[in-house]
Design an enzyme around this catalytic site. Structure first.
Site, PDB file in Angstrom:
ATOM      1  N   GLY A 489       0.740  -1.230  -0.210  1.00 53.22           N
ATOM      2  CA  GLY A 489       0.175   0.112   0.047  1.00 53.22           C
ATOM      3  C   GLY A 489       0.836   1.126  -0.051  1.00 53.22           C
ATOM      4  N   ASP A 611      -8.090  10.857  11.455  1.00 57.94           N
ATOM      5  CA  ASP A 611      -7.943  10.496  10.111  1.00 57.94           C
ATOM      6  C   ASP A 611      -8.623   9.029   9.904  1.00 57.94           C
ATOM      7  OD1 ASP A 611      -7.347  10.750   7.420  1.00 57.94           O
ATOM      8  OD2 ASP A 611      -5.020  10.037   7.963  1.00 57.94           O
TER       9      ASP A 611
HETATM   10  N1  LIG Z   1      -0.517  -3.489   8.663  1.00 56.01           N
HETATM   11  C1  LIG Z   1      -0.807  -3.318   7.625  1.00 56.01           C
HETATM   12  N2  LIG Z   1      -1.075  -4.454   7.144  1.00 56.01           N
HETATM   13  C2  LIG Z   1      -1.447  -4.436   5.668  1.00 56.01           C
HETATM   14  N3  LIG Z   1      -1.630  -3.540   4.906  1.00 56.01           N
HETATM   15  C3  LIG Z   1      -1.213  -2.416   5.341  1.00 56.01           C
HETATM   16  C4  LIG Z   1      -0.911  -2.164   6.754  1.00 56.01           C
HETATM   17  N4  LIG Z   1      -0.801  -0.775   7.171  1.00 56.01           N
HETATM   18  C5  LIG Z   1      -1.376  -0.222   5.909  1.00 56.01           C
HETATM   19  N5  LIG Z   1      -1.347  -0.943   4.834  1.00 56.01           N
HETATM   20  C6  LIG Z   1      -1.903  -0.855   3.379  1.00 56.01           C
HETATM   21  O1  LIG Z   1      -1.178   0.363   3.264  1.00 56.01           O
HETATM   22  C7  LIG Z   1      -2.010   1.280   2.644  1.00 56.01           C
HETATM   23  C8  LIG Z   1      -1.388   2.519   2.982  1.00 56.01           C
HETATM   24  O2  LIG Z   1      -1.318   3.061   4.577  1.00 56.01           O
HETATM   25  P1  LIG Z   1      -1.010   4.292   4.899  1.00 56.01           P
HETATM   26  O3  LIG Z   1      -1.444   4.261   6.367  1.00 56.01           O
HETATM   27  O4  LIG Z   1       0.361   4.621   4.724  1.00 56.01           O
HETATM   28  O5  LIG Z   1      -1.569   5.116   4.058  1.00 56.01           O
HETATM   29  P2  LIG Z   1      -3.117   5.866   4.138  1.00 56.01           P
HETATM   30  O6  LIG Z   1      -3.658   5.822   5.500  1.00 56.01           O
HETATM   31  O7  LIG Z   1      -3.893   4.978   3.179  1.00 56.01           O
HETATM   32  O8  LIG Z   1      -3.078   7.358   3.533  1.00 56.01           O
HETATM   33  P3  LIG Z   1      -2.527   8.404   4.340  1.00 56.01           P
HETATM   34  O9  LIG Z   1      -1.115   8.525   4.996  1.00 56.01           O
HETATM   35  O10 LIG Z   1      -2.542   9.484   3.125  1.00 56.01           O
HETATM   36  O11 LIG Z   1      -3.650   8.794   5.338  1.00 56.01           O
HETATM   37  C9  LIG Z   1      -3.419   1.181   3.348  1.00 56.01           C
HETATM   38  O12 LIG Z   1      -4.328   1.718   2.922  1.00 56.01           O
HETATM   39  C10 LIG Z   1      -3.159  -0.240   3.442  1.00 56.01           C
HETATM   40  O13 LIG Z   1      -4.002  -0.958   2.457  1.00 56.01           O
END
Ligand SMILES: Nc1ncnc2c1ncn2[C@@H]1O[C@H](COP(=O)(O)OP(=O)(O)OP(=O)(O)O)[C@@H](O)[C@H]1O
Length: 879
Positions: A489, A611
């Site tokens: 992601g 968020d």
């Molecule tokens: N622990 C995890 N296990 C599996 N996939 C994950 C995990 N954490 C995040 N992801 C995947 O990575 C993506 C990106 O996560 P991240 O928290 O960096 O950004 P976001 O919340 O989607 O966006 P932003 O950072 O702009 O708020 C998530 O949407 C999810 O699909």
């Protein structure tokens, strides 16, 4: 025989009689003995100053007239007032011999009373009736059998008169010996010398009638004990005295055989002797006399006065008697200005010491000196003292022991109470945080908000928590060098990679994008690191560790096998969306709500996520939802005070308009965002989707729901459940959550409760899709219900199955969210007045069985509205 006293003993053929003045201060006389004429002749109602007695009679000095009055039977002494009596004569002393009575006048009428040095003594009886004028003041008189003696007040010398032929005493009286007191006996006189020694004279030994008697024990009355005495009395052939040292009695002279002996070890106040019979008054509160000698009563039942009342104050060497012990009697003397004086004891026995001297009101007190005990008394006293001490010591020890036990119980109880209160306090919402925590919260909050430069985490602090520090190399290796293949992601500031640690743990590694704002990146890194290492809830994404290696900042999480809710709802794979049926969607909503509720209500201080969105709700291997991404999170006001003033941050479409416009940030901002997620779940639409005319999900869905066109918002990908009540409820909750004014929105605990009910309702519908049961909120664990695991792993329930799930209903187990096993849940339930409880729609297994569709929205309104005025007030005040 002897001198006037408060007690007297008559004697004669009919035996001895004891008479005494009552101790109650009445000055009345009581007599006990065999001689009826004395015992029954006693004038019961006439008060006397003092008493004396002879052969078959007793006399007293009348209290009112100071004249003698006699009773009993004696042919030489007139019973009543002796005759001839000088009119108006008054007397101060009386003494009776065998057959006579003498009295010392106080006022001398008809005689030259101007001469103070003249004393007059009137005598009545056998060969004695006469008035004797004595040159010099006489202080005391004492009568023997046929003689009398007097004591001059000034020079303390003795003079005697009477039948010298018979007594043989008069000529033997010492001329120049100074005496404190005298006591005449049958044929002898004893006196207490100034040095307290006793001196006796007379001729008792030569008594013819006695020498022929075989019943006489030998003993010379003139051979006196060496003990110092305070007073002495004489019997027929014996004498007794009270020892100065211990006020015990000592008797000497002839004693008839078969006589009882004088008591030993008994302190006495007073003594009196008849011919072969002596009585003493023990210095005890009972004041009951005891007698010894030949015949007569030995123990007497009447309490008698220990002395004669005098109008003069007690002279030196005497103390005023206080009648402490006598019940019902407060004083020993009738006249208020008279008193009773008793001689002080002198010195203390060898193995004792004077602990307090004789004073005006009490005799001296001797205390045994246990270091030099010689007497049995001393030894037994010291022994009992020792035992007493031992007892006291034992009692003291026992008291200490009991006190220790009580203290231990109190301590354990207090510790238990404190621990319980502490745990309760910790579990409570942060409104009750201690002041320290509030301070800490404020300072922490401040540092997050204001101190953007704070990029160095307190490593020690983190170590204390659960986050593990990884090396960059370790994570690089785990993620295959952060290869594209392992990327799962991407967010605004970070990429997320799937990795496998050396121990085989599958993790997600979040790596900040280097090109992004360094300060912002750093801040979010530390916020997330700090918060996640503090928080622990089954529906929050667990932070496993971190790497802070120069320019690289990495966060290591549990890997969420099913990605994010966003991916399911809005991903490119339409099957993924389909598989997320209503039960799964609502279960995810419930679980996410619980995670957020924990942040708001049970984290201390509360955490505002800022968020909440579908891409931050991740789904683990067992389809449990986890709230993730705490990079923007902030510690809220611990005391539920004024909202924080924060520049808006978050994601468009989810942002609370009030927060966005007014910069007022409260936990209700998260509620708004969560409302948007609920609408996403119901409709399958993105929060902002510009392909539709009405791109903002809130602006599109809420008017439809309010207008009653609820069906229009439901995700067309899924078929509608037969019973729409649950979804209606959720739509109503979503509408409340996205209200414009934060204070009108429900708190997360109410949202969670309402969602749980909706889910239960949904599960009670004909479709029996087994939900993805929530894990129990057990900190640090994610236990799954066994049965649930079975169902969730083996059943792939499709929408079609919703219609024919009746059979499975019996298999349905009360979902764990109904009996949510944590304290927090029960607390929450308490705070949210249970609508179901009130309308009785809850079954015994905890499921809501539903209500009519028509009142669904209304009941939802009620369900999530404050349950009490106080709660209402609280919400209004705080939000
Ligand atoms: N622990 C995890 N296990 C599996 N996939 C994950 C995990 N954490 C995040 N992801 C995947 O990575 C993506 C990106 O996560 P991240 O928290 O960096 O950004 P976001 O919340 O989607 O966006 P932003 O950072 O702009 O708020 C998530 O949407 C999810 O699909």
């Amino acid at each position: 025989l002897g001198s006037m006293a408060s007690i007297a003993v008559s004697y004669g053929e009919d035996g001895p009689v004891f008479c005494g003045l009552n101790s109650d201060g009445s000055h009345l006389v009581s007599c006990f003995g065999a001689d009826a004429s004395v015992v029954y002749g006693v004038p019961l109602s006439i008060p006397f100053i003092g008493l004396t007695a002879g052969d078959g009679f007793a006399c007293g000095l009348l209290l009112d007239t100071n004249q003698p009055y006699c009773w009993g039977s004696n042919s030489y002494v007139k019973i009543g007032v002796p005759q001839p009596m000088v009119e108006g004569a008054m007397y101060s002393e009386l003494s009776a011999g065998d057959n006579h009575l003498c009295a010392l006048r106080t006022s001398v009428k008809g005689i030259d009373d101007a001469n103070a040095e003249t004393s007059v003594i009137d005598c009545w009886g056998y060969n004695m009736t006469a008035t004797h004028i004595v040159t010099g003041a006489v202080s005391a008189i004492s009568a023997g059998s046929v003689f009398n003696c007097g004591l001059f007040a000034r020079n303390r010398t003795v003079f005697c008169w009477g039948d010298e032929t018979v007594s043989g005493v008069i000529g033997l009286a010492p001329r120049n010996v100074r005496l404190q007191s005298i006591g005449a006996g049958g044929y002898h006189v004893c006196g207490v010398l100034e040095n307290a020694q006793v001196f006796c004279w007379g001729r008792s030994l030569e008594m013819q009638q006695m020498s022929t008697s075989s019943t006489i024990d030998e003993g010379d009355v003139n051979i006196v004990p060496m003990d110092a005495m305070v007073s002495v009395v004489g019997g027929r052939f014996h004498a007794c005295g009270i020892r100065s040292l211990d006020h015990q009695v000592a008797c000497w002279g002839f004693t008839l055989q078969k006589s009882t002996l004088a008591p030993k070890g008994l302190r006495l106040y007073a003594l009196v002797a008849g011919d072969y019979f002596t009585c003493g008054l023990p210095a005890e509160t009972s004041l009951k006399p005891i007698c010894w000698g030949h015949s007569g009563p030995l123990a007497l039942p009447v309490a008698v006065s220990p002395g004669i009342c005098v109008s003069d104050s007690c002279s030196r060497g005497y103390y005023k008697y206080a009648n402490h012990g006598e019940v019902g009697s407060s004083k020993a003397c009738k006249h208020a200005n008279s008193r009773l004086c008793l001689p002080c004891s002198v010195g203390c026995p060898g193995d004792s010491y004077e602990s307090s001297p004789c004073n005006a009101t009490a005799d001296r007190v001797c205390q045994f000196d246990c270091s030099r005990c010689a007497s049995d008394d001393c030894m037994s006293f010291c022994l009992s003292q020792k035992q007493n001490k031992n007892h006291k010591f034992m009692a003291f020890q026992l008291r200490i022991f009991v006190a220790e036990i009580v203290f231990a119980i109190i301590l354990v109880f207090s510790v238990t109470v404190i621990v319980c209160l502490y745990v309760r306090h910790k579990l409570r919402c942060c409104r009750q945080c201690s002041k320290n925590e509030l301070r800490l919260a404020k300072s922490t909050s401040y540092s997050f908000r204001k101190d953007n430069m704070k990029i160095q985490p307190d490593v020690d602090d983190l170590k204390i928590r659960r986050a593990q520090e990884f090396s960059y190399e370790e994570l690089e290796q785990a993620t295959g060098g952060f290869s594209e293949d392992s990327q799962v992601g991407k967010g605004s500031f970070s990429c997320v990679f799937k990795g496998v640690l050396r121990d085989g743990t599958v993790v997600a590694v979040k790596r900040a994008i280097k090109a992004s704002d360094v300060k912002k990146r750093s801040k979010e890194f530390h916020t997330e690191l700090d918060l996640l290492s503090r928080l622990n809830h089954a529906h929050l994404l667990n932070l496993l560790g971190y790497c802070d290696d120069g320019s690289e900042r990495l966060l290591v999480y549990e890997f969420m096998a099913h990605g994010s809710l966003y991916q399911h709802l809005h991903g490119t794979d339409p099957n993924l969306k389909k598989r997320l049926n209503w039960a799964r969607r609502v279960t995810i909503a419930v679980q996410a709500a619980r995670g957020i509720e924990y942040l708001h209500g049970y984290a201390c201080p509360p955490v505002i996520h800022r968020d909440i969105k579908s891409s931050n709700i991740l789904i683990d291997e067992e389809h449990n939802a986890r709230v993730a991404d705490f990079g923007l999170s902030i510690l809220g006001p611990a005391d539920s005070g004024a909202p924080l003033s924060e520049l808006p941050a978050g994601t468009l479409g989810y942002l609370d308009p009030e927060y966005y416009r007014l910069h007022y940030l409260t936990t209700k901002s998260d509620v708004y965002s969560f409302g948007v997620v609920l609408l996403e779940i119901l409709s399958g639409r993105k929060a902002i989707d510009m392909q539709f005319e009405e791109g903002n999900i809130v602006e599109w869905a809420v008017p439809l729901i309010k207008a009653g066109d609820f069906y229009a918002i439901l995700d067309p990908v899924l078929s509608r459940p037969s019973d729409l009540e649950a979804l209606k409820k959720i739509a109503a909750i979503a509408c409340k959550c996205v209200r414009m004014r934060a204070k009108d929105r429900p708190s997360m605990d109410k949202v969670t409760t309402a969602l749980e009910r909706a889910l239960a309702l949904l599960m009670g519908s004909p479709c029996i899709e087994q939900p993805i049961l929530p894990t129990e909120v057990v900190l640090g664990s994610s236990r799954m219900h066994k049965k649930v695991s079975h169902w969730s792993s083996n059943q792939s329930c499709s929408e079609n199955e919703l219609a024919d799930g009746d059979d499975h209903r019996i298999e349905y187990r009360a979902p764990s969210w109904i009996t949510f096993p944590s304290v927090t849940s029960s607390q929450r339930r308490k705070s949210s007045a249970s609508e179901a409880d009130m309308d009785g729609r809850t079954t015994t297994d905890g499921r809501n069985v539903g209500s009519s569709i028509g009142d669904g929205l209304r009941s939802l309104e009620e369900e999530i509205s404050p349950s009490s005025p106080q709660e209402n007030l609280y919400l209004q005040h705080n939000f």
